[in-house]
Design an enzyme around this catalytic site. Structure first.
Site, PDB file in Angstrom:
ATOM      1  N   ARG A   1      47.208 -83.600 -16.854  1.00 16.83           N
ATOM      2  CA  ARG A   1      48.616 -83.389 -16.306  1.00 16.83           C
ATOM      3  C   ARG A   1      49.453 -83.769 -17.581  1.00 16.83           C
ATOM      4  O   ARG A   1      50.461 -83.218 -17.846  1.00 16.83           O
ATOM      5  CB  ARG A   1      48.736 -84.098 -15.171  1.00 16.83           C
ATOM      6  CG  ARG A   1      50.414 -83.970 -14.679  1.00 16.83           C
ATOM      7  CD  ARG A   1      50.793 -84.167 -13.359  1.00 16.83           C
ATOM      8  NE  ARG A   1      49.926 -85.276 -12.567  1.00 16.83           N
ATOM      9  CZ  ARG A   1      50.163 -86.525 -12.823  1.00 16.83           C
ATOM     10  NH1 ARG A   1      50.795 -87.038 -13.553  1.00 16.83           N
ATOM     11  NH2 ARG A   1      49.141 -87.271 -12.213  1.00 16.83           N
TER      12      ARG A   1
ATOM     13  N   TYR B   1      68.961 -63.675 -15.267  1.00 17.42           N
ATOM     14  CA  TYR B   1      67.987 -63.270 -14.328  1.00 17.42           C
ATOM     15  C   TYR B   1      68.284 -63.776 -12.917  1.00 17.42           C
ATOM     16  O   TYR B   1      68.656 -65.144 -12.928  1.00 17.42           O
ATOM     17  CB  TYR B   1      66.731 -63.854 -14.907  1.00 17.42           C
ATOM     18  CG  TYR B   1      65.691 -64.028 -13.915  1.00 17.42           C
ATOM     19  CD1 TYR B   1      65.206 -62.657 -13.503  1.00 17.42           C
ATOM     20  CD2 TYR B   1      64.850 -64.909 -13.540  1.00 17.42           C
ATOM     21  CE1 TYR B   1      64.127 -62.749 -12.381  1.00 17.42           C
ATOM     22  CE2 TYR B   1      63.924 -65.019 -12.684  1.00 17.42           C
ATOM     23  CZ  TYR B   1      63.391 -63.950 -12.027  1.00 17.42           C
ATOM     24  OH  TYR B   1      62.561 -63.968 -11.076  1.00 17.42           O
TER      25      TYR B   1
ATOM     26  N   ASP C   1      68.000 -68.461 -22.974  1.00 26.67           N
ATOM     27  CA  ASP C   1      66.755 -67.880 -22.387  1.00 26.67           C
ATOM     28  C   ASP C   1      66.617 -66.939 -23.487  1.00 26.67           C
ATOM     29  O   ASP C   1      67.305 -65.637 -23.502  1.00 26.67           O
ATOM     30  CB  ASP C   1      67.148 -67.396 -21.162  1.00 26.67           C
ATOM     31  CG  ASP C   1      65.954 -66.659 -20.623  1.00 26.67           C
ATOM     32  OD1 ASP C   1      65.180 -66.352 -21.102  1.00 26.67           O
ATOM     33  OD2 ASP C   1      65.597 -66.674 -19.307  1.00 26.67           O
TER      34      ASP C   1
ATOM     35  N   LYS D   1      56.248 -62.732 -20.021  1.00 30.29           N
ATOM     36  CA  LYS D   1      56.825 -61.448 -20.511  1.00 30.29           C
ATOM     37  C   LYS D   1      56.327 -61.086 -21.856  1.00 30.29           C
ATOM     38  O   LYS D   1      54.895 -61.226 -22.135  1.00 30.29           O
ATOM     39  CB  LYS D   1      58.129 -61.664 -20.530  1.00 30.29           C
ATOM     40  CG  LYS D   1      59.025 -62.059 -19.150  1.00 30.29           C
ATOM     41  CD  LYS D   1      58.535 -61.325 -18.093  1.00 30.29           C
ATOM     42  CE  LYS D   1      59.026 -61.477 -16.712  1.00 30.29           C
ATOM     43  NZ  LYS D   1      59.061 -62.671 -15.990  1.00 30.29           N
TER      44      LYS D   1
HETATM   45  C1  PLP Z   1      65.095 -63.586 -18.472  1.00 27.75           C
HETATM   46  C2  PLP Z   1      64.072 -64.293 -17.530  1.00 27.75           C
HETATM   47  N1  PLP Z   1      64.179 -65.417 -17.427  1.00 27.75           N
HETATM   48  C3  PLP Z   1      63.247 -66.272 -16.730  1.00 27.75           C
HETATM   49  C4  PLP Z   1      62.543 -65.717 -15.798  1.00 27.75           C
HETATM   50  C5  PLP Z   1      61.374 -66.333 -14.739  1.00 27.75           C
HETATM   51  O1  PLP Z   1      60.399 -66.261 -15.194  1.00 27.75           O
HETATM   52  P1  PLP Z   1      59.039 -66.353 -14.427  1.00 27.75           P
HETATM   53  O2  PLP Z   1      58.776 -65.263 -13.617  1.00 27.75           O
HETATM   54  O3  PLP Z   1      57.881 -66.561 -15.302  1.00 27.75           O
HETATM   55  O4  PLP Z   1      58.998 -67.818 -13.486  1.00 27.75           O
HETATM   56  C6  PLP Z   1      62.386 -64.161 -15.798  1.00 27.75           C
HETATM   57  C7  PLP Z   1      61.480 -63.418 -14.834  1.00 27.75           C
HETATM   58  O5  PLP Z   1      61.583 -62.260 -14.794  1.00 27.75           O
HETATM   59  C8  PLP Z   1      63.252 -63.409 -16.607  1.00 27.75           C
HETATM   60  O6  PLP Z   1      63.307 -62.019 -16.668  1.00 27.75           O
END
Ligand code: PLP
Length: 385
Positions: free
Chosen positions: A52, A104, A176, A201
């Protein structure tokens, strides 16, 4: 292994953190599926005590991603949301965050329905105007949280301008960078303090594992996030780390194709008579096209377009064959989705209307298939409207 910073991105993606295994010469980093590590005596060990806290496969991935984003360190988590949760967990109750208003959908869900109950405060502004960020700053503001381009409207925020405000007001800037990947956008170089990705992604790129990463410009954040990995435990497993290490080796090559095909598909959609609007920073009529050219080194493959109604969107989505209807993005396969009922359902009708997400909008993550096949598929699907 850390190669010299002068080496190119594609070289570092393949070699940083990915040196051949000293024991066997294996060119791929081994997966260490272990929970614990034998110690030679009390306090005598080889740097690893319990998985961990740290695991060698994870260490390799964290070194690699820190190099690609130009940070001092990276910390990986079980998902993008776990990474975002770790970031706001560095704040205290009563602290305030200024956020973009077109994030998101899962991010405001975490902020408003989990962290707000613990006493944190969030306000949402249009970050495409840096002045809006400055105006929203309060006495208790500790962080600015921006996504650029935004999801799904592809709006661009001026990272250098927002970073200058944050610096002056002694507030951390979090970006992000999931949509662009470090290949096309380097927020830390523009003055951000922390970069977050859903590695699910483009970084992984193969739609076969969830994950998240935070890359830090400052060691104090890296230390705090390592503590949170240990204290909370939302870490990425050795196998999932290995999948990202595998995926990231082809990031540069994949992003080149994503970008090339993204531009071609955006042009096709912009000229299509059934399509009412196209949101893509690479189009000359995009409101922040000039900023996109300055801040990013490519436009990527995320495109949103307007079909006119929920009925039209559904009709075309049902006909797609090469493009797979589903949530997520950034995979080798073209994924097509409906923001109003999928990623942004949680915002509610009023919330979506406020920021301009309509029921007719369709979002496409252009994959690396032959672009003629993607276009032919979209063309026959649009004929259903
Ligand atoms: C721009 C963006 N940030 C964060 C996330 C969250 O990621 P996760 O689905 O891996 O938890 C997403 C998910 O689609 C996203 O598109």
């Amino acid at each position: 292994m850390k190669t010299a910073k002068t080496l190119g991105f594609a070289t570092r993606a393949i070699h940083d953190g990915q040196a051949p295994d000293p024991l066997t010469g294996s060119v791929t980093v081994p997966i260490y599926p272990t929970s614990t590590y034998v110690q030679q005596g009390i306090g005598e060990h080889k740097g690893y005590e319990y998985s961990r806290v740290s695991n060698p496969t994870r260490t390799h991935l964290e070194e690699n991603l820190a190099s690609l984003e130009g940070g001092v360190a990276a910390r990986v988590y079980a998902s993008g949301m776990a990474a975002i949760h770790a970031i706001v967990s560095m704040l205290k109750s009563g602290d305030h965050v200024v956020c973009g208003n077109d994030l998101y959908g899962g991010t405001p869900r975490l902020f408003n329905q989990v962290m707000a109950d613990l006493g944190q405060e969030f306000s949402y502004v249009d970050t495409t105007e840096a002045d809006n960020v400055e105006r929203a700053i309060r006495k208790n503001t500790r962080m600015v949280y921006v996504e650029t381009p935004t999801n799904p409207l592809m709006r661009i925020s001026d990272l250098a301008a927002i970073a200058a405000i944050c610096k002056r007001r002694k507030i951390s800037l979090v970006v992000d960078n999931t949509f662009m990947s470090p290949y096309f956008q380097q927020p830390l170089a523009l003055g951000a303090d922390l970069v977050v990705h859903s590695t699910t992604k483009f970084l992984n790129g193969h739609s076969d594992g969830l994950g998240g990463v935070v890359v830090c410009a400052k060691q104090e954040h890296a230390d705090k996030l390592a503590f949170l990995q240990k204290a909370v435990g939302a870490i990425l497993s050795p196998f999932e780390c290995w999948l990202v290490l595998r995926g990231v080796k082809t990031l540069a090559a994949r992003m080149e194709i994503h970008d090339r095909s993204g531009r071609i598909v955006a042009d096709f959609l912009a000229k299509h008579k059934k399509v009412k609007a196209v949101f893509y920073p690479g189009l000359a009529n995009h409101p922040q096209h000039a900023l996109a050219r300055k801040q990013m080194s490519g436009f990527g493959s995320m495109i949103t377009f307007e079909t006119g109604s929920l009925k039209n969107a559904n009709k075309m989505l049902k006909k797609c064959r090469v493009c797979s209807l589903g949530e997520s993005l950034g995979g080798v396969e073209t994924l097509i989705s409906h923001p109003a009922t999928m990623t942004h359902a949680g915002l509610g009708e009023k919330g979506r209307k406020q920021i301009g997400i309509t029921d007719g909008m369709v979002r496409i993550s252009v994959g690396i298939e032959n672009v003629e096949d993607i276009i032919a598929d979209l063309d026959q699907a649009l004929a259903a409207i």
